[in-house]
Design a protein around this motif. Sequence first.
Motif, PDB file in Angstrom:
ATOM      1  N   ARG A 205       0.808  -1.206   0.000  1.00  0.00           N
ATOM      2  CA  ARG A 205       0.000   0.000   0.000  1.00  0.00           C
ATOM      3  C   ARG A 205       0.848   1.266   0.000  1.00  0.00           C
ATOM      4  NH1 ARG A 205      -5.478   0.702   0.640  1.00  0.00           N
ATOM      5  NH2 ARG A 205      -6.512  -1.122  -0.221  1.00  0.00           N
ATOM      6  N   ILE A 206       2.044   1.216   0.617  1.00  0.00           N
ATOM      7  CA  ILE A 206       2.892   2.409   0.608  1.00  0.00           C
ATOM      8  C   ILE A 206       3.936   2.320  -0.498  1.00  0.00           C
ATOM      9  CG2 ILE A 206       2.530   2.981   3.024  1.00  0.00           C
ATOM     10  CD1 ILE A 206       5.199   1.724   3.664  1.00  0.00           C
ATOM     11  N   GLY A 207       3.744   1.379  -1.436  1.00  0.00           N
ATOM     12  CA  GLY A 207       4.547   1.341  -2.649  1.00  0.00           C
ATOM     13  C   GLY A 207       5.895   0.669  -2.505  1.00  0.00           C
ATOM     14  N   MET A 208       6.168  -0.018  -1.406  1.00  0.00           N
ATOM     15  CA  MET A 208       7.493  -0.610  -1.189  1.00  0.00           C
ATOM     16  C   MET A 208       7.467  -2.056  -1.695  1.00  0.00           C
ATOM     17  SD  MET A 208       8.393   1.212   2.453  1.00  0.00           S
ATOM     18  CE  MET A 208      10.148   1.304   2.132  1.00  0.00           C
ATOM     19  N   GLU A 209       7.541  -2.184  -3.017  1.00  0.00           N
ATOM     20  CA  GLU A 209       7.369  -3.480  -3.665  1.00  0.00           C
ATOM     21  C   GLU A 209       8.456  -4.470  -3.259  1.00  0.00           C
ATOM     22  OE1 GLU A 209       4.957  -4.621  -5.666  1.00  0.00           O
ATOM     23  OE2 GLU A 209       3.813  -2.776  -5.441  1.00  0.00           O
ATOM     24  N   GLY A 210       9.711  -4.002  -3.168  1.00  0.00           N
ATOM     25  CA  GLY A 210      10.793  -4.907  -2.793  1.00  0.00           C
ATOM     26  C   GLY A 210      10.613  -5.458  -1.400  1.00  0.00           C
ATOM     27  N   LEU A 211      10.231  -4.605  -0.470  1.00  0.00           N
ATOM     28  CA  LEU A 211       9.981  -5.034   0.904  1.00  0.00           C
ATOM     29  C   LEU A 211       8.815  -6.005   0.954  1.00  0.00           C
ATOM     30  CD1 LEU A 211      10.540  -4.754   3.940  1.00  0.00           C
ATOM     31  CD2 LEU A 211       9.080  -2.732   3.945  1.00  0.00           C
ATOM     32  N   LYS A 212       7.757  -5.694   0.228  1.00  0.00           N
ATOM     33  CA  LYS A 212       6.599  -6.588   0.197  1.00  0.00           C
ATOM     34  C   LYS A 212       6.985  -7.965  -0.343  1.00  0.00           C
ATOM     35  CE  LYS A 212       4.246  -7.213  -3.322  1.00  0.00           C
ATOM     36  NZ  LYS A 212       3.427  -7.237  -4.546  1.00  0.00           N
ATOM     37  N   ALA A 213       7.746  -7.994  -1.438  1.00  0.00           N
ATOM     38  CA  ALA A 213       8.123  -9.260  -2.059  1.00  0.00           C
ATOM     39  C   ALA A 213       8.961 -10.118  -1.104  1.00  0.00           C
ATOM     40  CB  ALA A 213       8.894  -9.008  -3.354  1.00  0.00           C
ATOM     41  N   GLU A 214       9.885  -9.473  -0.370  1.00  0.00           N
ATOM     42  CA  GLU A 214      10.716 -10.260   0.553  1.00  0.00           C
ATOM     43  C   GLU A 214       9.890 -10.784   1.724  1.00  0.00           C
ATOM     44  OE1 GLU A 214      14.897 -10.114   3.096  1.00  0.00           O
ATOM     45  OE2 GLU A 214      14.306  -8.370   1.897  1.00  0.00           O
ATOM     46  N   LEU A 215       8.987  -9.973   2.253  1.00  0.00           N
ATOM     47  CA  LEU A 215       8.119 -10.434   3.341  1.00  0.00           C
ATOM     48  C   LEU A 215       7.274 -11.617   2.890  1.00  0.00           C
ATOM     49  CD1 LEU A 215       6.867  -7.047   4.870  1.00  0.00           C
ATOM     50  CD2 LEU A 215       8.344  -8.734   5.991  1.00  0.00           C
ATOM     51  N   GLN A 216       6.689 -11.526   1.704  1.00  0.00           N
ATOM     52  CA  GLN A 216       5.855 -12.619   1.197  1.00  0.00           C
ATOM     53  C   GLN A 216       6.665 -13.885   0.989  1.00  0.00           C
ATOM     54  OE1 GLN A 216       4.140 -10.781  -2.310  1.00  0.00           O
ATOM     55  NE2 GLN A 216       2.189 -10.451  -1.275  1.00  0.00           N
ATOM     56  N   ASP A 217       7.869 -13.754   0.433  1.00  0.00           N
ATOM     57  CA  ASP A 217       8.660 -14.942   0.147  1.00  0.00           C
ATOM     58  C   ASP A 217       9.157 -15.609   1.430  1.00  0.00           C
ATOM     59  OD1 ASP A 217       9.304 -16.351  -2.277  1.00  0.00           O
ATOM     60  OD2 ASP A 217      11.408 -16.081  -1.744  1.00  0.00           O
ATOM     61  N   LEU A 218       9.500 -14.813   2.427  1.00  0.00           N
ATOM     62  CA  LEU A 218       9.918 -15.388   3.706  1.00  0.00           C
ATOM     63  C   LEU A 218       8.749 -16.103   4.388  1.00  0.00           C
ATOM     64  CD1 LEU A 218      12.118 -12.427   4.988  1.00  0.00           C
ATOM     65  CD2 LEU A 218      12.943 -14.715   4.399  1.00  0.00           C
ATOM     66  N   ALA A 219       7.563 -15.510   4.314  1.00  0.00           N
ATOM     67  CA  ALA A 219       6.378 -16.169   4.886  1.00  0.00           C
ATOM     68  C   ALA A 219       6.028 -17.419   4.091  1.00  0.00           C
ATOM     69  CB  ALA A 219       5.196 -15.197   4.900  1.00  0.00           C
ATOM     70  N   PHE A 220       6.163 -17.361   2.783  1.00  0.00           N
ATOM     71  CA  PHE A 220       5.911 -18.506   1.902  1.00  0.00           C
ATOM     72  C   PHE A 220       6.811 -19.682   2.277  1.00  0.00           C
ATOM     73  CE2 PHE A 220       6.390 -20.218  -2.656  1.00  0.00           C
ATOM     74  CZ  PHE A 220       5.241 -21.001  -2.546  1.00  0.00           C
ATOM     75  N   ALA A 221       8.082 -19.388   2.568  1.00  0.00           N
ATOM     76  CA  ALA A 221       9.030 -20.446   2.932  1.00  0.00           C
ATOM     77  C   ALA A 221       8.617 -21.146   4.215  1.00  0.00           C
ATOM     78  CB  ALA A 221      10.433 -19.857   3.093  1.00  0.00           C
ATOM     79  N   GLU A 222       7.966 -20.430   5.112  1.00  0.00           N
ATOM     80  CA  GLU A 222       7.527 -21.042   6.374  1.00  0.00           C
ATOM     81  C   GLU A 222       6.205 -21.779   6.214  1.00  0.00           C
ATOM     82  OE1 GLU A 222       7.097 -22.472   9.992  1.00  0.00           O
ATOM     83  OE2 GLU A 222       8.922 -21.451   9.345  1.00  0.00           O
ATOM     84  N   LEU A 223       5.275 -21.190   5.463  1.00  0.00           N
ATOM     85  CA  LEU A 223       3.928 -21.749   5.377  1.00  0.00           C
ATOM     86  C   LEU A 223       3.835 -22.922   4.406  1.00  0.00           C
ATOM     87  CD1 LEU A 223       1.940 -18.380   5.346  1.00  0.00           C
ATOM     88  CD2 LEU A 223       2.191 -19.973   7.254  1.00  0.00           C
ATOM     89  N   TRP A 224       4.520 -22.832   3.252  1.00  0.00           N
ATOM     90  CA  TRP A 224       4.424 -23.877   2.231  1.00  0.00           C
ATOM     91  C   TRP A 224       5.813 -24.204   1.687  1.00  0.00           C
ATOM     92  CZ3 TRP A 224       1.027 -19.490   1.393  1.00  0.00           C
ATOM     93  CH2 TRP A 224      -0.239 -19.688   1.943  1.00  0.00           C
ATOM     94  N   PRO A 225       6.668 -24.776   2.516  1.00  0.00           N
ATOM     95  CA  PRO A 225       8.061 -24.989   2.092  1.00  0.00           C
ATOM     96  C   PRO A 225       8.198 -25.929   0.899  1.00  0.00           C
ATOM     97  CG  PRO A 225       7.596 -26.129   4.164  1.00  0.00           C
ATOM     98  CD  PRO A 225       6.432 -25.254   3.893  1.00  0.00           C
ATOM     99  N   ASP A 226       7.323 -26.946   0.803  1.00  0.00           N
ATOM    100  CA  ASP A 226       7.437 -27.902  -0.314  1.00  0.00           C
ATOM    101  C   ASP A 226       7.150 -27.227  -1.652  1.00  0.00           C
ATOM    102  OD1 ASP A 226       8.063 -29.870   1.478  1.00  0.00           O
ATOM    103  OD2 ASP A 226       6.031 -30.689   1.596  1.00  0.00           O
ATOM    104  N   ALA A 227       6.093 -26.416  -1.691  1.00  0.00           N
ATOM    105  CA  ALA A 227       5.756 -25.717  -2.936  1.00  0.00           C
ATOM    106  C   ALA A 227       6.874 -24.761  -3.335  1.00  0.00           C
ATOM    107  CB  ALA A 227       4.440 -24.954  -2.770  1.00  0.00           C
ATOM    108  N   ARG A 228       7.442 -24.075  -2.366  1.00  0.00           N
ATOM    109  CA  ARG A 228       8.519 -23.136  -2.667  1.00  0.00           C
ATOM    110  C   ARG A 228       9.755 -23.861  -3.192  1.00  0.00           C
ATOM    111  NH1 ARG A 228      12.924 -20.534  -0.205  1.00  0.00           N
ATOM    112  NH2 ARG A 228      13.136 -18.330  -0.780  1.00  0.00           N
ATOM    113  N   GLU A 229      10.095 -25.000  -2.577  1.00  0.00           N
ATOM    114  CA  GLU A 229      11.275 -25.733  -3.017  1.00  0.00           C
ATOM    115  C   GLU A 229      11.077 -26.288  -4.424  1.00  0.00           C
ATOM    116  OE1 GLU A 229      14.861 -27.087  -3.480  1.00  0.00           O
ATOM    117  OE2 GLU A 229      14.248 -25.820  -1.797  1.00  0.00           O
ATOM    118  N   SER A 230       9.845 -26.706  -4.760  1.00  0.00           N
ATOM    119  CA  SER A 230       9.569 -27.192  -6.110  1.00  0.00           C
ATOM    120  C   SER A 230       9.801 -26.099  -7.146  1.00  0.00           C
ATOM    121  CB  SER A 230       8.123 -27.695  -6.202  1.00  0.00           C
ATOM    122  OG  SER A 230       7.929 -28.823  -5.378  1.00  0.00           O
TER     123      SER A 230
END
Length: 749
Positions: A205-230
Amino acid sequence: MTPGEAAELVTEAAAPAPVPAPPAPPPKPRRPVMRQYELVERVKSYDPDADEDLLNRAYVFAMKAHGSQLRASGDPYFHHPVEVAGILTGFRLDSASIATALLHDTVEDTGATLEEIERLFGRTVARLVDGVTKLNRLELQSAQTAQAENFRKLLLAMSEDIRVLLVKLADRLHNMRTLHFIKNPEKRRRIAVETMEIYAPLAERIGMEGLKAELQDLAFAELWPDARESILHRLRHLRQGDVDLVDRVVAELKHVLQVAGIEAEIYGREKTPYSIWQKMERKNISFEQLSDIMAFRVLVDSVPACYAALGVIHGAYHMLPGRFKDFISTPKPNGYRSLHTTIIGPERRKIEVQIRTRDMHEVAELGVAAHWAYKQDSRITDGKQYRWIRELLDILEHAADPEDFLENTKLDLFQDQVFCFTPKGDLIALPRGATPVDFAYAVHSQVGDRCVGAKIDGRMVQLRTQLQNGDQVEIITSKNGSPSPEWERFVVTGRARARIRRYLRTQQRDEHLAHGREALAKAARQEQLSIAEKQLEKVLEPLHQKTVEDLLVAIGEGTLSVRTVLETLHPELKRQDGRKGEIGARVIPLRRPSPPALPAAGSPIVGLPTGVAFHYAGCCRPVPGDAIVGLIRTGRPVSIHRAECTVLSRSRTPEHRLLELGWNERETLPKVSARLSVTTLNRPGSLGSISTVVGKQGGNIVDLKIGRRTPEIYELLLDVEVDSLDQLMRVQAALRATACVTSVERNLG
């Protein structure tokens, strides 16, 4: 598509003999903590006038305050605030923000106080620290309430100063980078979900796309590690097949633009695993079918050069239809501007190309921080200048409780957007799936409350119609208009839902208040008593009520019996049998009869013992075929409601007062009336057409009321007599197909 299915799609798309994943690398040595002079030098590199003394004092104070505290990683706790400060230097924030990052945990986790922070570092830093400080000490009822309350406090703080949000996001980013050190898997998952649902959308919402992408990817690694590794495995496989693909594509695009006389800076990147998985899930496609795993950014000097570069690229390569977006002429609400297109590019690869100026690129990378006020020697930090924060504050004002606020806020944070226009040409950005009602509330709360109809591009439409990009929307209002309970079923913005709920709560409370006052007066007359409101104040404390009005509302909604109030006022009224004449004495055996009670001969209801009086509730008007429940009320007949009655659900009736009931299909059920809200165009013959349509379906209009009217439309309340839910649905369908009718909704309570 679930994350597991996404992982399977990626696996299926891989080569028959995939390259085995390399063994996990040994853990990287921990980076030494940034020293005091290094931090100061970083800040002064972009802000030569930075308050060096403030930064030095904050660094030393935080180091001493945290002392020997350790994090889950085993590092000294002081490493965390220094890392947060380091992240903020990447956003080029001012000295007060960096000092706040160093001090943000001292009030909660050490013996420091806000008064001490204000005395040593000034009012601005103390206010920012207070805004960022975690609120775990609040005594709240549940973890969900705690999350909602924390977010509510964060919103209030960042509305006063947007820097609070920037520090909070940097704090969350470092916590996510070190999440794997937390041993409790449930705690890790909770933090990751909160990051995905709240903090990543806020960063966007405040336009910080890089920060948003890293937060999402770090959360993704915790929530769905198998899908991320694939996905990572497939990306590694692609890289091995085309080691220098990105360089070749960049070189060809640069050559094409240079030949046309356009000087541009071009670079390419792979999209993050989370963004790849998100697109696979949304479109239900495999990895191979993705068209834009790689994105290439073209940076030019001016807006005309952006469109010139777009024309050259479209002239040289085939574009994919429907994949062009112009965020320069129609920027995103967070200020993002760019041209997006997907082409069959160099080497016949599907690639996404983003074309923007260098100033636009800075905004895309740094968001709100790109406009930071120190550049102009002014300190414009008020968060209320951002429209979306004002809208969230509006939701906060009208939400019933923290959970309601959190639910409605997620609706606003999580949606793709459509851009619509008012008749004057003003742009309104709304979530995808928004309706004219959402549009009305986005224009102004009073416009939404008084909305009775809508036109899209000059044509009357139903209020539940989904808006499309470019629609010009005109809202028709009436001074007698009011929100309909049915709206809550189709609006998608949190602002609209919060306002509708507030209106319905107020309306329902007024009804309960009047009913409670009437019931108490009637019971008092039967006992030959005279009760003044001053007397009722004496029983507020023993009956756990705050005001006399709350007491009367509790009586009206059935959560407090009239008899209890009278006996508390006049103990001499208490009877030996306690519950004489009260149906409440039979609550438990009636609640879930097992085996189901047989209906009395001729009774249309299954589940009521013989002799128990009942009536159909006027709020929702159930008809045979509806799922129904019975509401037990002291000294009154059982009230039969639809199971989804909104009045019943909002009253939060205790479960022990509800009966599970059904319809007696062995009997010929009597006809009952259902209430329909019909919006019709103000044309000659409209009422006759509606009456004819209802009659052809076997229905009978037993009552008619013109509820609201404007020069163009009428809203009718029809009480239609039918013998079953199927017949009622046929009546509704036939009415919707009638040319003069713009909407038909059943009254739910």
